[in-house]
Design an enzyme around this catalytic site. Structure first.
Site, PDB file in Angstrom:
ATOM      1  N   ASP A 165      -3.719 -58.967   1.282  1.00 12.28           N
ATOM      2  CA  ASP A 165      -2.540 -58.892   0.416  1.00 12.28           C
ATOM      3  C   ASP A 165      -1.942 -57.485   0.448  1.00 12.28           C
ATOM      4  OD1 ASP A 165      -2.729 -61.515  -0.346  1.00 12.28           O
ATOM      5  OD2 ASP A 165      -3.582 -61.124  -2.324  1.00 12.28           O
ATOM      6  N   GLU A 215      -1.874 -63.465   6.606  1.00 15.89           N
ATOM      7  CA  GLU A 215      -2.815 -64.022   7.570  1.00 15.89           C
ATOM      8  C   GLU A 215      -3.047 -63.074   8.751  1.00 15.89           C
ATOM      9  OE1 GLU A 215      -4.602 -66.656   7.097  1.00 15.89           O
ATOM     10  OE2 GLU A 215      -3.604 -67.069   5.186  1.00 15.89           O
TER      11      GLU A 215
END
Length: 457
Positions: free
Chosen positions: A380, A298
């Site tokens: 990611d 995040e």
């Protein structure tokens, strides 16, 4: 400016079949999305998990995920048909002009003369129309919560809480919607043909205020935010924030389990003061390092500028919508096609314009999902560079199982609907090797990393 005015005059043609065109747009979108849902339903009938997940999820979990996906798909087809019937009925039975006339009658009869202008009329019309549509959609909401989600163990709401939430939502709509809608109309009335520029600035101000106001005034009506207690998780997250120079102000836990068993985490706030919110369900069902890995993903969005880029794109899109609305706001042929021959209310023009914009919205949605999936892969990768490849992969697998999320998808359906890549693609990009302790019944480290599906999204 002159170009927009010329385009407006060009499109304002007597007897132009706006109603047929807008109904056609709506029907075409419904058919297209129904076709995509049928393609996805075939994928949801598969009996074996994708090869990349065969050692990561048990057959029982995969079967439950497929069943949940099929149930949501069937529900989506029915709710879409219900919505299409509603929209067609509103158009066919001239609900908009009839309701506008009725609310105008109420305004004249029950309100002082000083409050009989277009703004007050629009407010009464808008809230009445919203009440009607909300009431019509109650069966859909009830079934989704107390039948579909209940069947698969996700619903935690009581009937009392569901009703209370609905009443709170309506109250907040009146409290915040009235001044915002009044401001929207006043700007258009007072700034002439260049209203779209001022409306755009107004919308930016509203969004910035909402970022500040929502967690303070609105969120507490529905959920409780509690400071994250001292411990390893708080220490690890604060260390991560310092490492990334993330302007963390406070760490919160939200009682998401009050309504649902689904898990999530997010951050919000102004550029110089951010708050991180972690669902209690995520903390309960994950290891500390897995939660930190999710947050590293995040915060990757923040560090890579994704949130700023998406905010900027949203503002450009908003400016484009308001500028194009200036082309339609005085289009008499559009109003007349839908039964407005003497009055041409701004709010009606915006509703009809929004319907006419359907094809362009579909394209924008597709492009934004493509961009969003790209950002997800980048976030990611950011987490991997921070040293959390295994933890992120294990957390993604756990979240997939806990939420019974779709484990495979038709390429066309995913391209149109999904803002996130499906799990096999994310694991493949992470170079994840199956590990025995990641889930029940897993294989030992294999010699070959799991690969993403062979399609580009």
């Amino acid at each position: 400016m002159d170009f927009l005015q010329r385009l407006g005059r060009f499109l304002d043609r007597p007897q132009f079949p706006w109603k047929k065109i807008i109904v056609g747009f709506s029907l075409a979108q419904y058919i297209f999305e129904g076709y995509l849902s049928l393609r996805q339903y075939k994928v949801l009938q598969q009996t074996k998990p994708p090869k990349a997940l065969s050692g990561e999820v048990t057959q029982d979990v995969f079967d439950k995920s497929q069943a949940y996906g099929r149930a949501k798909s069937r529900f989506g087809l029915v709710s879409s048909l219900y919505g299409q019937i509603q929209n067609y009925s509103i158009i066919y039975y001239d609900v908009l002009p009839r309701l506008w006339a009725l609310t105008g009658f109420w305004l004249v009869r029950y309100f002082p003369a000083a409050y009989t202008g277009e703004i007050m009329h629009t407010l009464i019309f808008f809230f009445t129309f919203n009440f009607i549509t909300s009431t019509l959609n109650l069966p859909i909401s009830f079934y989704s919560t107390f039948v579909l989600e209940e069947k698969f163990g996700f619903n935690k709401q009581t009937l009392k809480l569901w009703i209370t939430d609905m009443l709170k939502e309506q109250a907040l709509m009146v409290a915040f919607g009235a001044p915002l809608l009044s401001g929207f109309l006043a700007i258009i009335q007072k700034t002439g043909n260049s209203f779209f520029y001022y409306l755009w600035l107004f919308s930016i101000g509203v969004q910035i205020c909402a970022i500040t106001v929502y967690p303070i005034l609105i969120l507490p009506f529905f959920n409780k935010l509690s400071p994250l207690q001292e411990g390893q998780l708080k220490t690890s997250v604060e260390s991560l924030a310092r490492r990334l120079q993330f302007p963390l102000k406070e760490l919160y836990v939200i009682d998401g389990s009050k309504r649902s068993a689904h898990s999530n985490a997010y951050f919000y706030g102004l550029p110089w003061k951010k708050h991180i919110v972690i669902y209690d369900t995520l903390i309960e069902k994950s290891e500390t390092e897995e939660v930190v890995a999710v947050l590293s993903h995040e915060l990757g969005h923040w560090s890579l500028g994704h949130t700023t880029k998406l905010f900027g794109i949203a503002q450009l899109h908003m400016f484009y919508i308001f500028a194009l609305f200036s082309v339609f706001i005085n289009n008499r042929s559009l109003y007349q096609s839908f039964g407005f021959h003497k009055e041409f209310p701004i709010i009606i023009g915006f509703i009809l314009f929004s319907d006419a914009l359907t094809p362009m919205d579909t394209i924008v949605k597709l492009l934004m999902n493509i961009l969003s999936r790209t950002f997800e892969f980048q976030a990611d990768e950011f987490a991997v560079k921070l040293g959390y490849p295994k933890e992120l992969a294990k957390s993604l697998i756990k979240l997939q199982i806990q939420n019974l999320s779709t484990m495979d998808a038709d390429w066309m359906y995913a391209s149109y609907h999904f803002s996130h890549p499906i799990l096999p693609e994310r694991l493949g990009a992470l170079g994840w090797y199956g590990h025995q302790d990641s889930m029940d019944g897993k294989r030992e480290d294999s010699a070959t990393p799991l690969k993403a599906s062979d399609r580009e999204l």
